[in-house]
Design an enzyme around this catalytic site. Structure first.
Site, mmCIF file in Angstrom:
data_model
loop_
_atom_site.group_PDB
_atom_site.id
_atom_site.type_symbol
_atom_site.label_atom_id
_atom_site.label_comp_id
_atom_site.label_asym_id
_atom_site.label_seq_id
_atom_site.Cartn_x
_atom_site.Cartn_y
_atom_site.Cartn_z
ATOM 1 N N TYR A 132 18.606 -4.818 19.914
ATOM 2 C CA TYR A 132 19.813 -4.489 19.135
ATOM 3 C C TYR A 132 20.825 -5.629 19.198
ATOM 4 C CZ TYR A 132 18.738 0.259 17.743
ATOM 5 O OH TYR A 132 18.180 1.344 17.134
ATOM 6 N N ARG A 177 22.326 16.498 14.118
ATOM 7 C CA ARG A 177 22.735 16.981 12.791
ATOM 8 C C ARG A 177 21.931 18.155 12.251
ATOM 9 N NH1 ARG A 177 22.937 10.922 10.585
ATOM 10 N NH2 ARG A 177 21.209 10.960 12.061
ATOM 11 N N ARG A 217 16.640 14.072 20.877
ATOM 12 C CA ARG A 217 17.625 14.388 19.820
ATOM 13 C C ARG A 217 17.737 15.887 19.581
ATOM 14 N NH1 ARG A 217 18.824 9.966 16.160
ATOM 15 N NH2 ARG A 217 19.199 8.363 17.684
ATOM 16 N N ARG A 250 31.052 17.413 13.875
ATOM 17 C CA ARG A 250 30.920 16.061 13.338
ATOM 18 C C ARG A 250 31.782 15.870 12.091
ATOM 19 N NH1 ARG A 250 30.586 11.594 11.950
ATOM 20 N NH2 ARG A 250 28.777 10.212 11.803
ATOM 21 N N ASP A 264 24.708 7.731 23.704
ATOM 22 C CA ASP A 264 23.826 6.873 22.926
ATOM 23 C C ASP A 264 23.371 5.718 23.802
ATOM 24 O OD1 ASP A 264 22.976 6.603 19.887
ATOM 25 O OD2 ASP A 264 23.204 4.594 20.719
HETATM 26 O O1 CP3 Z 1 18.468 13.315 22.497
HETATM 27 C C1 CP3 Z 1 19.627 13.790 22.489
HETATM 28 O O2 CP3 Z 1 19.914 14.868 21.975
HETATM 29 C C2 CP3 Z 1 20.699 13.040 23.249
HETATM 30 C C3 CP3 Z 1 21.511 12.146 22.490
HETATM 31 C C4 CP3 Z 1 20.938 10.829 21.965
HETATM 32 C C5 CP3 Z 1 21.440 10.225 20.806
HETATM 33 N N1 CP3 Z 1 20.868 8.984 20.672
HETATM 34 C C6 CP3 Z 1 22.433 10.831 19.921
HETATM 35 C C7 CP3 Z 1 22.617 10.304 18.557
HETATM 36 C C8 CP3 Z 1 19.989 9.962 22.515
HETATM 37 C C9 CP3 Z 1 19.097 10.156 23.734
HETATM 38 C C10 CP3 Z 1 19.965 8.789 21.690
HETATM 39 C C11 CP3 Z 1 19.123 7.626 21.988
HETATM 40 C C12 CP3 Z 1 19.059 6.536 21.004
HETATM 41 N N2 CP3 Z 1 20.058 6.013 20.246
HETATM 42 C C13 CP3 Z 1 17.904 5.778 20.769
HETATM 43 C C14 CP3 Z 1 16.597 5.950 21.493
HETATM 44 C C15 CP3 Z 1 15.781 7.036 20.898
HETATM 45 C C16 CP3 Z 1 15.118 6.671 19.628
HETATM 46 O O3 CP3 Z 1 15.537 7.229 18.596
HETATM 47 O O4 CP3 Z 1 14.197 5.858 19.671
HETATM 48 C C17 CP3 Z 1 18.220 4.811 19.785
HETATM 49 C C18 CP3 Z 1 17.272 3.786 19.211
HETATM 50 C C19 CP3 Z 1 19.597 4.954 19.483
HETATM 51 C C20 CP3 Z 1 20.422 4.143 18.550
HETATM 52 C C21 CP3 Z 1 20.884 5.001 17.451
HETATM 53 N N3 CP3 Z 1 21.947 5.881 17.556
HETATM 54 C C22 CP3 Z 1 20.301 5.175 16.162
HETATM 55 C C23 CP3 Z 1 19.115 4.405 15.634
HETATM 56 C C24 CP3 Z 1 21.045 6.158 15.506
HETATM 57 C C25 CP3 Z 1 20.756 6.768 14.167
HETATM 58 C C26 CP3 Z 1 21.708 6.413 13.099
HETATM 59 C C27 CP3 Z 1 21.664 7.499 12.039
HETATM 60 O O5 CP3 Z 1 22.662 7.591 11.334
HETATM 61 O O6 CP3 Z 1 20.686 8.254 11.954
HETATM 62 C C28 CP3 Z 1 22.066 6.592 16.382
HETATM 63 C C29 CP3 Z 1 23.088 7.616 16.130
HETATM 64 C C30 CP3 Z 1 22.925 8.901 16.856
HETATM 65 N N4 CP3 Z 1 22.652 8.979 18.189
HETATM 66 C C31 CP3 Z 1 23.074 10.224 16.321
HETATM 67 C C32 CP3 Z 1 22.891 11.098 17.395
HETATM 68 C C33 CP3 Z 1 23.006 12.596 17.370
HETATM 69 C C34 CP3 Z 1 23.427 10.572 14.883
HETATM 70 C C35 CP3 Z 1 24.895 10.300 14.750
HETATM 71 C C36 CP3 Z 1 25.642 11.120 13.716
HETATM 72 O O7 CP3 Z 1 26.016 12.286 14.012
HETATM 73 O O8 CP3 Z 1 25.900 10.595 12.644
#
Ligand code: CP3
Length: 354
Positions: A151, A30, A26, A39, A75
């Protein structure tokens, strides 16, 4: 343009490096003001599926931090719509599966995704590769079959994974069919990313840590292994990461991957004993990045000390949180490079900053 001899790729292969490579899960997101600015104008899924925006967001942390890798901005859930399961992201709620997959009809209706339906991800990788500074590696990724299955079955975030486990125990054949479709989708999706320029890939099994080792071995390991075998055939290193996976480390190593990602709940020295010498990635507690500078540097040095004696990719043990101060992350990158450079006589220098 990406270089095949990047420090991070050498570490994945267990080759000598001039300094420990570092990147963060990540690292796009944000906590970066330039991410928040984009965003404010676009939804998350719109950003992840629009190649020009996704490529820009992938490159933001590379410009800012001096990290050794860019990770594709996408994602893990993106292949699900291409399998027939639409998703959306609700603010504050996280990801939501519109129609959870809980019975035979739903599993049978799922299809193995055509990677062509995820062509926007390939396009993002091509745009990033064209802009990446020399020496910075490009990492692609996907969710592991179990985490994707959880999921689909839970319908979104879960504390207990009760529905997932009950399907696994009560209807093992149906669970296996779902896992096979997910593994086939993931293998083809990663092959497409590699063809588009990903030089390494990470498989995220974020929720595998909820499983007893025996259940992991019987119901999950064969499907993750199928994905790693496909990546091996494509010839790029694979990183295998499970959050909260300390109790599963020997089995995770057995499932495959050239590098094992570990979180902070276990020391890297202990993880190395359990995993049998495979290169390790990790494992700074991302919450440490919110602490005072002295505590951050002490924790960074401790990770480096515990990693001694084997190949290491520095990372956090889970994703950076939105509250993380950007300057702190940059200080950690510098510290990792400075403290590890010249550790071994004959290896000098640093990549320098673009
Ligand atoms: O690592 C990076 O910078 C690359 C991008 C990346 C994202 N998600 C961007 C993202 C990667 C590699 C992921 C993987 C991901 N997504 C996982 C595996 C890693 C982990 O956290 O265990 C999982 C479980 C997800 C599913 C997911 N997507 C979740 C649980 C969430 C969070 C929701 C939240 O609001 O916090 C997301 C959203 C997400 N994926 C964001 C980002 C930058 C935040 C989205 C936003 O801008 O609102």
């Amino acid at each position: 343009m990406p270089s095949p001899d990047a420090r991070l790729l050498r570490a994945c292969r267990g080759l000598p490096v001039d300094a420990t490579p570092v990147w963060f899960m990540r690292q796009a997101g944000r906590y970066l003001p330039e991410y928040r600015a984009l965003r404010a104008r676009h939804g998350f899924l719109e950003m992840a599926t629009t190649p020009e925006i996704a490529a820009e967001v992938t490159l933001q942390p590379v410009r800012r931090l001096g990290v050794d890798a860019a990770i594709l901005f996408a994602d893990i859930l993106l292949p699900l719509p291409a399998m027939g399961a639409p998703i959306h992201f609700a603010d504050g709620e996280g990801p939501v599966i519109d129609r959870p997959v809980r019975d035979a009809a739903a599993v049978e209706a799922m299809r193995v995704a055509d990677p062509g339906d995820l062509g926007y991800v390939g396009e993002t990788l091509r745009l990033v590769a064209a802009d990446l500074p020399a020496g910075v590696a490009l990492i692609g990724f996907a969710g592991a079959p179990f985490t994707l299955a959880s999921y689909l079955i839970e319908g979104g975030r879960s504390e207990s994974f009760a529905r997932t486990k009950l399907l696994m125990w009560n209807e093992p054949g149906l669970f296996r069919l779902l896992m096979e479709k997910l593994a086939a989708t993931t293998a083809a999706y990663l092959a497409m990313q590699i063809a588009a320029g990903a030089q390494a890939v990470q498989l995220f099994d974020s929720w595998a840590g909820c499983l007893a080792p025996g259940d992991y071995e019987a119901h999950v390991l064969p499907h993750s292994r199928a994905v790693f075998e496909a990546v091996r055939a494509a010839g790029v290193p694979a990183i295998h990461f499970a959050a909260d996976g300390a109790g599963l480390l020997p089995l995770l190593a057995k499932a495959g991957g050239d590098v094992l990602g570990v979180d902070w709940r276990i020391s890297l020295s202990r993880a190395r004993e359990l995993a049998g010498g495979v290169p390790l990635q990790g494992n700074l507690d991302p919450a440490v990045l919110l602490a005072d500078p002295g505590a951050v540097l002490a924790a960074t040095d401790r990770v480096l000390a515990e990693a001694r004696g084997g190949p290491h990719l520095f990372n956090t043990g889970h994703g950076l949180t939105p509250e993380t101060p950007v300057d702190t992350v940059r200080r950690v990158v510098d510290r990792v490079h400075e403290a590890s450079a010249g550790r071994k006589p004959g290896w000098t220098g640093g990549r320098g900053r673009a």
